[in-house]
Design a protein around this motif. Structure first.
Motif, PDB file in Angstrom:
ATOM      1  N   LYS A 174      13.410   4.157 -18.538  1.00 48.14           N
ATOM      2  CA  LYS A 174      13.886   4.133 -17.154  1.00 48.14           C
ATOM      3  C   LYS A 174      12.974   4.949 -16.238  1.00 48.14           C
ATOM      4  N   ALA A 175      12.523   6.119 -16.748  1.00 46.33           N
ATOM      5  CA  ALA A 175      11.626   6.962 -15.959  1.00 46.33           C
ATOM      6  C   ALA A 175      10.258   6.303 -15.793  1.00 46.33           C
ATOM      7  N   ILE A 176       9.770   5.651 -16.849  1.00 51.96           N
ATOM      8  CA  ILE A 176       8.482   4.958 -16.765  1.00 51.96           C
ATOM      9  C   ILE A 176       8.563   3.817 -15.756  1.00 51.96           C
ATOM     10  N   LYS A 177       9.660   3.105 -15.755  1.00 57.27           N
ATOM     11  CA  LYS A 177       9.835   2.009 -14.806  1.00 57.27           C
ATOM     12  C   LYS A 177       9.786   2.511 -13.365  1.00 57.27           C
ATOM     13  N   LYS A 178      10.424   3.650 -13.105  1.00 57.67           N
ATOM     14  CA  LYS A 178      10.421   4.207 -11.747  1.00 57.67           C
ATOM     15  C   LYS A 178       9.012   4.590 -11.317  1.00 57.67           C
ATOM     16  N   GLN A 179       8.257   5.242 -12.207  1.00 56.77           N
ATOM     17  CA  GLN A 179       6.892   5.643 -11.850  1.00 56.77           C
ATOM     18  C   GLN A 179       6.001   4.420 -11.636  1.00 56.77           C
ATOM     19  N   LEU A 180       6.197   3.384 -12.415  1.00 54.54           N
ATOM     20  CA  LEU A 180       5.443   2.153 -12.209  1.00 54.54           C
ATOM     21  C   LEU A 180       5.736   1.555 -10.837  1.00 54.54           C
ATOM     22  N   GLN A 181       6.993   1.609 -10.411  1.00 53.81           N
ATOM     23  CA  GLN A 181       7.353   1.074  -9.102  1.00 53.81           C
ATOM     24  C   GLN A 181       6.730   1.895  -7.975  1.00 53.81           C
ATOM     25  N   TYR A 182       6.697   3.225  -8.139  1.00 51.45           N
ATOM     26  CA  TYR A 182       6.075   4.080  -7.124  1.00 51.45           C
ATOM     27  C   TYR A 182       4.577   3.775  -7.013  1.00 51.45           C
ATOM     28  N   ILE A 183       3.912   3.614  -8.151  1.00 51.72           N
ATOM     29  CA  ILE A 183       2.469   3.339  -8.128  1.00 51.72           C
ATOM     30  C   ILE A 183       2.198   1.954  -7.526  1.00 51.72           C
ATOM     31  N   LYS A 184       3.031   0.981  -7.855  1.00 53.13           N
ATOM     32  CA  LYS A 184       2.856  -0.362  -7.298  1.00 53.13           C
ATOM     33  C   LYS A 184       2.969  -0.333  -5.780  1.00 53.13           C
ATOM     34  N   ARG A 185       3.953   0.426  -5.274  1.00 53.31           N
ATOM     35  CA  ARG A 185       4.123   0.539  -3.818  1.00 53.31           C
ATOM     36  C   ARG A 185       2.904   1.233  -3.192  1.00 53.31           C
ATOM     37  N   ASN A 186       2.411   2.292  -3.835  1.00 53.85           N
ATOM     38  CA  ASN A 186       1.269   3.024  -3.278  1.00 53.85           C
ATOM     39  C   ASN A 186       0.007   2.166  -3.271  1.00 53.85           C
ATOM     40  N   LEU A 187      -0.201   1.385  -4.324  1.00 51.60           N
ATOM     41  CA  LEU A 187      -1.377   0.515  -4.360  1.00 51.60           C
ATOM     42  C   LEU A 187      -1.304  -0.551  -3.269  1.00 51.60           C
ATOM     43  N   SER A 188      -0.117  -1.059  -3.000  1.00 53.76           N
ATOM     44  CA  SER A 188       0.033  -2.039  -1.910  1.00 53.76           C
ATOM     45  C   SER A 188      -0.218  -1.380  -0.555  1.00 53.76           C
ATOM     46  N   HIS A 189       0.182  -0.099  -0.406  1.00 52.86           N
ATOM     47  CA  HIS A 189      -0.101   0.635   0.833  1.00 52.86           C
ATOM     48  C   HIS A 189      -1.605   0.809   1.026  1.00 52.86           C
ATOM     49  N   ILE A 190      -2.320   1.061  -0.050  1.00 52.41           N
ATOM     50  CA  ILE A 190      -3.776   1.209   0.046  1.00 52.41           C
ATOM     51  C   ILE A 190      -4.405  -0.103   0.495  1.00 52.41           C
ATOM     52  N   ASP A 191      -3.916  -1.219  -0.025  1.00 50.78           N
ATOM     53  CA  ASP A 191      -4.427  -2.528   0.415  1.00 50.78           C
ATOM     54  C   ASP A 191      -4.148  -2.760   1.899  1.00 50.78           C
ATOM     55  N   GLN A 192      -2.968  -2.362   2.364  1.00 48.89           N
ATOM     56  CA  GLN A 192      -2.623  -2.538   3.772  1.00 48.89           C
ATOM     57  C   GLN A 192      -3.482  -1.668   4.673  1.00 48.89           C
ATOM     58  N   LEU A 193      -3.783  -0.440   4.214  1.00 47.56           N
ATOM     59  CA  LEU A 193      -4.642   0.451   5.009  1.00 47.56           C
ATOM     60  C   LEU A 193      -6.051  -0.110   5.124  1.00 47.56           C
ATOM     61  N   ILE A 194      -6.527  -0.748   4.074  1.00 46.85           N
ATOM     62  CA  ILE A 194      -7.861  -1.354   4.111  1.00 46.85           C
ATOM     63  C   ILE A 194      -7.875  -2.535   5.072  1.00 46.85           C
ATOM     64  N   VAL A 195      -6.808  -3.332   5.039  1.00 52.66           N
ATOM     65  CA  VAL A 195      -6.721  -4.466   5.968  1.00 52.66           C
ATOM     66  C   VAL A 195      -6.639  -3.977   7.408  1.00 52.66           C
ATOM     67  N   SER A 196      -5.998  -2.836   7.622  1.00 49.30           N
ATOM     68  CA  SER A 196      -5.821  -2.300   8.978  1.00 49.30           C
ATOM     69  C   SER A 196      -7.085  -1.663   9.535  1.00 49.30           C
ATOM     70  N   GLY A 197      -8.101  -1.485   8.717  1.00 51.46           N
ATOM     71  CA  GLY A 197      -9.354  -0.934   9.237  1.00 51.46           C
ATOM     72  C   GLY A 197      -9.948   0.186   8.427  1.00 51.46           C
ATOM     73  N   ALA A 198      -9.215   0.745   7.489  1.00 47.77           N
ATOM     74  CA  ALA A 198      -9.769   1.807   6.641  1.00 47.77           C
ATOM     75  C   ALA A 198     -10.825   1.226   5.703  1.00 47.77           C
ATOM     76  N   SER A 199     -11.832   2.019   5.413  1.00 46.40           N
ATOM     77  CA  SER A 199     -12.950   1.550   4.594  1.00 46.40           C
ATOM     78  C   SER A 199     -12.984   2.284   3.253  1.00 46.40           C
ATOM     79  N   LEU A 200     -13.157   1.481   2.202  1.00 52.09           N
ATOM     80  CA  LEU A 200     -13.304   2.098   0.875  1.00 52.09           C
ATOM     81  C   LEU A 200     -14.625   2.835   0.737  1.00 52.09           C
ATOM     82  N   GLU A 201     -15.611   2.480   1.576  1.00 53.43           N
ATOM     83  CA  GLU A 201     -16.907   3.142   1.510  1.00 53.43           C
ATOM     84  C   GLU A 201     -16.821   4.601   1.914  1.00 53.43           C
ATOM     85  N   SER A 202     -15.779   4.953   2.668  1.00 53.43           N
ATOM     86  CA  SER A 202     -15.609   6.346   3.068  1.00 53.43           C
ATOM     87  C   SER A 202     -15.137   7.227   1.912  1.00 53.43           C
ATOM     88  N   LEU A 203     -14.597   6.595   0.881  1.00 54.48           N
ATOM     89  CA  LEU A 203     -14.181   7.365  -0.290  1.00 54.48           C
ATOM     90  C   LEU A 203     -15.401   7.927  -1.008  1.00 54.48           C
TER      91      LEU A 203
END
Length: 486
Positions: A235-264
């Motif tokens: 149950k705890a592993i499932k929750k952490q997987l859901q948090y990471i999935k949400r964060n990865l989707s947020h990173i994709d949205q930030l890139i679409v909005s104008g953030a650049s991976l090259e700045s990393l």
């Protein structure tokens, strides 16, 4: 840029000191400096540098000497530089012609030394160094060839005993768990989201929600328990997987909005790739209810480390590099090293052939454990007149002669010597915990351990020979020997 210097060895008696006195010829660092073939590998080391561009690099002797000092004394990079600064013998060992009261290089240079001197080069140096040691310790009578021995040059007989075995060099990581790795991966995604959000702060109305406080609370609720049921862990592993999935989707949205991976930074970009792979592996394990997967990542900072199933008492699984080594005449050599698990029995033929190329003849016997004694290896050794240790295949014999029992016991005693070398490398040196973080620098550090062990073996032999000679010339010792024979 690399500037070649004349490879004229300054005699220890001519080493300049700011005070009266000379370096002792009997010092261990002076003796070791004469054993290492510095000049033979200078060209190979300097080939990676430009002759016209860049600042002058440190010499090969200084780079290799610093790594040997670090491994021999078992100290950190900073302490290595301090020891060289304070000790004239260490300065002589790294190739400095006169005493200087300042650090010859910055401690961070040792990282570059490990990058420039790879494990393959260290193994070559180790082989040439041991060959030089064996030539110095060989008896003059062995060098004289009779007429009968000259006839046997074309067909040399099998000689010597070759001992083979494998072990694991663990890396410096904490014991990995699925829940712990997912929690670390979630934290890394949160840092990347914060970094990317700052670039497009004016373009977004609100910051993406990561629920980091809730995610931390969910993790600690299970991690602090002494005993956790399988249901609560999943149950705890499932929750952490859901948090990471949400964060990865947020990173994709930030890139679409104008953030650049090259700045990393390079480190952040690598961490993002590692986190995505960890998420994929843990999700597959969770959905399929499995316990293992190929190329399993067990550390975010060192993703090259793999679990090595050893089946040893107390350590069923180790996390590091697996290596196979060969041992003869008191010296040990690193033959095969890999971050992935492998069957060491497949290295036997290559190790025996390497022994022949090194010495000029096949070994009389090969001493190995049960995993090496396959039908293929037995037949291959039999064709070349090599006796392989251990009992024959098939049903155990009922009536075993005393000679065979004694031979089996002697074989096991002989094989213990390489186990002792592994113990020396893990207890006395750094083979039990490799502190280097990068994949290639870790391999260099492991290879350096074998080189320094051979240096220590030769020094102990010289000391033993000196003590025997000293005791034989002592009247009390000689009189006691005469009385014992009478």
């Amino acid at each position: 840029m690399y500037r070649k210097e004349e490879q004229t060895q300054t005699p220890a008696s001519n080493f300049e000191l700011p005070f009266e006195g000379k370096l002792s010829e009997d010092n261990r660092w002076v003796i070791m400096a004469d054993l290492i073939p510095w000049a033979e590998f200078e060209e190979e080391y300097s080939s990676g540098f430009s002759e016209k561009m860049g600042a002058p690099a440190k010499s090969f002797r200084m780079a290799l000497g610093a790594l040997i000092i670090k491994e021999k004394l078992g100290i950190s990079d900073r302490e290595t530089v301090e020891q060289i600064k304070e000790n004239p013998y260490l300065q002589y060992f790294v190739g400095i012609s006169s005493y200087i009261n300042e650090a010859p290089f910055d401690p961070s240079m040792l990282v570059h030394f490990r990058e420039r001197i790879n494990a393959e080069l260290v193994n070559k140096i180790n082989q040439q160094m041991v060959k030089k040691m064996l030539e110095k310790t060989s008896y003059p009578s062995a060098e004289k060839k009779t007429e009968s021995s000259e006839k046997e040059v074309s067909e040399p007989k099998n000689r010597g005993k070759l001992i083979l075995d494998a072990t694991c060099a663990p890396g410096d990581i904490s014991y990995p768990t699925d829940l712990g790795l997912l929690n670390q991966a979630r934290k890394q995604t949160e840092k990347i989201i914060d970094f990317l959000y700052e670039q497009i702060l004016d373009q977004l109305d609100k910051k993406p929600r990561t629920y980091r406080e809730i995610a931390k609370k969910d993790y600690l609720e299970v991690a602090k328990k002494r005993r956790v049921s399988q249901k609560d862990r999943r149950k705890a592993i499932k929750k952490q997987l859901q948090y990471i999935k949400r964060n990865l989707s947020h990173i994709d949205q930030l890139i679409v909005s104008g953030a650049s991976l090259e700045s990393l930074s390079k480190r952040q970009h690598k961490m993002l790739l590692v986190v995505a792979e960890v998420y994929r592996q843990k999700l597959w394990l969770y959905e399929n209810k499995k316990q293992s997967i190929d190329d399993r990542i067990v550390s975010l900072n060192q993703p090259h480390i793999r679990p090595i199933v050893r089946g040893k008492a107390g350590k069923a699984v180790e996390f590091g590099a697996k290596l196979s080594a060969s041992y003869f005449d008191g010296y040990v050599f690193l033959d095969h090293i890999s971050w992935d698990n492998f069957n060491e029995s497949g290295d036997l033929k290559a190790q025996v052939e390497a022994f022949k190329n090194y010495t000029g003849y096949y070994p009389e016997s090969v001493h190995v454990d049960k995993i090496y004694r396959t039908r293929e290896n037995r037949a291959w050794c039999k064709e070349r007149g090599i006796r392989i240790s251990g009992s024959p295949l098939g049903r155990p014999q009922k009536n075993i002669s005393k000679e065979k029992k004694k031979q089996a016991l002697d074989d096991e005693r002989i094989r213990n010597s390489i186990e002792g070398k592994f113990g020396q490398g893990k207890r006395r040196f750094s083979l039990n915990r490799v502190m280097a973080k990068l994949s290639h620098t870790s391999l260099t550090a492991i290879a350096m351990t074998f080189l320094v062990m051979n240096l220590s073996t030769h020094l102990s032999r010289l000391l033993s020979a000196f003590l025997c000679l000293l005791l034989k010339n002592t009247p009390f010792f000689r009189s006691n020997m005469i009385e014992s024979y009478i």
